[in-house]
Design an enzyme around this catalytic site. Structure first.
Site, PDB file in Angstrom:
ATOM      1  N   SER A  95      -4.660   2.048  -7.353  1.00 28.01           N
ATOM      2  CA  SER A  95      -4.886   1.351  -6.089  1.00 28.01           C
ATOM      3  C   SER A  95      -3.572   1.199  -5.332  1.00 28.01           C
ATOM      4  O   SER A  95      -2.622   1.939  -5.597  1.00 28.01           O
ATOM      5  CB  SER A  95      -5.554  -0.004  -6.363  1.00 28.01           C
ATOM      6  OG  SER A  95      -6.007  -0.584  -5.165  1.00 28.01           O
ATOM      7  N   ASN A  96      -3.493   0.292  -4.376  1.00 22.84           N
ATOM      8  CA  ASN A  96      -2.255   0.077  -3.603  1.00 22.84           C
ATOM      9  C   ASN A  96      -2.175  -1.392  -3.192  1.00 22.84           C
ATOM     10  O   ASN A  96      -3.062  -2.184  -3.513  1.00 22.84           O
ATOM     11  CB  ASN A  96      -2.238   1.020  -2.392  1.00 22.84           C
ATOM     12  CG  ASN A  96      -3.419   0.784  -1.488  1.00 22.84           C
ATOM     13  OD1 ASN A  96      -3.574  -0.267  -0.892  1.00 22.84           O
ATOM     14  ND2 ASN A  96      -4.314   1.777  -1.418  1.00 22.84           N
ATOM     15  N   HIS A  97      -1.107  -1.738  -2.442  1.00 22.75           N
ATOM     16  CA  HIS A  97      -0.811  -3.148  -2.152  1.00 22.75           C
ATOM     17  C   HIS A  97      -1.526  -3.705  -0.922  1.00 22.75           C
ATOM     18  O   HIS A  97      -1.168  -4.791  -0.465  1.00 22.75           O
ATOM     19  CB  HIS A  97       0.694  -3.330  -1.980  1.00 22.75           C
ATOM     20  CG  HIS A  97       1.459  -3.201  -3.260  1.00 22.75           C
ATOM     21  ND1 HIS A  97       1.331  -4.106  -4.283  1.00 22.75           N
ATOM     22  CD2 HIS A  97       2.338  -2.264  -3.696  1.00 22.75           C
ATOM     23  CE1 HIS A  97       2.112  -3.748  -5.288  1.00 22.75           C
ATOM     24  NE2 HIS A  97       2.732  -2.617  -4.956  1.00 22.75           N
ATOM     25  N   SER A  98      -2.493  -3.014  -0.365  1.00 23.64           N
ATOM     26  CA  SER A  98      -3.170  -3.576   0.812  1.00 23.64           C
ATOM     27  C   SER A  98      -3.903  -4.862   0.435  1.00 23.64           C
ATOM     28  O   SER A  98      -4.669  -4.898  -0.530  1.00 23.64           O
ATOM     29  CB  SER A  98      -4.168  -2.564   1.382  1.00 23.64           C
ATOM     30  OG  SER A  98      -4.949  -3.175   2.379  1.00 23.64           O
TER      31      SER A  98
END
Ligand code: PMT
Length: 217
Positions: free
Chosen positions: A29-32
């Site tokens: 995933s990512n930091h959004s």
């Protein structure tokens, strides 16, 4: 009270990260955080639009009045976007979509192996390009570009290549802006105009983006 610039219009917004599963307990995933996309949804609602918010997993509550659709993976995001976008006047892709997913999702938890592990990834569909290339009922299509360098040229490239009407570029290399912060600064690009929106809260900058969208709809 905001002027009802979007009365009678339907806006579909994507927000947050996607999660691409590796096995039953792990994902990429990512930091959004979803803050930017949820602020856009709130602003569109205040300007009188009907709002569909297609969201990856985040820790924010959508206001009542927003039609919230929860997704996890990019493929789920694509399915829901293809449902809602053709019924919308505008589509805003603010989600941080993973460009790749695991080529194979393990059905059982992966066991620890040697000192190295190689993952094979496969390309995800480009959601916003799919919407921008709809042959029927194509909404006015707005992308975001999260860049750490060459912000202007990469953003203009995405505007062209993905067939968008407008793109909001953020320089995510600046600390305190972009991913998971309460502030942002954006440059909006159209094919023959641009507009600088200096650093302010995501709430305030979302209003400005929606105002610009309303002018161009
Ligand atoms: O959620 P926050 O913590 O508030 O952070 C906000 C943000 C930084 C995530 C947001 O402002 C932002 O920039 N969102 C887009 C992030 C991104 O994925 O940018 P990109 O340059 O990789 O993608 C360009 C555009 O294509 C985006 O509109 C994206 O939604 C879309 N895309 C990308 C890949 C893909 N497979 N499908 C897509 O639709």
């Amino acid at each position: 009270e905001q002027p009802q610039l979007l009365a009678g219009k339907t806006i579909t917004i994507t927000a947050g990260p996607t999660r691409e599963p590796l096995d039953p307990v792990r994902f990429i995933s990512n930091h959004s955080s979803g803050k930017m996309g949820y602020a856009l949804a709130e602003a569109a609602l205040q300007f009188g639009a009907e709002v569909n918010l297609i969201s990856g997993p985040v820790n924010i509550k959508a206001s009542t009045g927003v039609n919230l659709i929860n997704i996890e993976s990019a493929e789920q995001l694509l399915t829901e976007s293809l449902t809602y976008a053709p019924q919308s006047d505008a589509f805003i892709g603010c989600a941080a979509v993973a460009d790749y997913r695991a080529a194979n999702i393990a059905t059982q938890k992966m066991k620890k192996q040697g000192d190295e592990l190689t993952l094979t990834l496969t390309k995800n569909p480009d959601v916003i390009a799919a919407i921008a290339n709809l042959k029927q009922n194509r909404p006015y299509t707005v992308g975001f570009a999260a860049e750490t360098q060459n912000v202007e040229s990469y953003a203009k490239g995405k505007l062209q290549n993905k067939n968008l009407d407008m793109i909001c570029a953020n320089d995510v290399s600046q600390s305190g802006l972009g991913f998971n912060s309460d502030h942002n600064a954006l440059t909006l690009y159209w094919h023959n105009e641009q507009l600088e929106l200096p650093t302010t809260s995501k709430t305030e900058i979302a209003r400005k983006v929606i105002e610009q969208l309303a002018k161009h709809l």
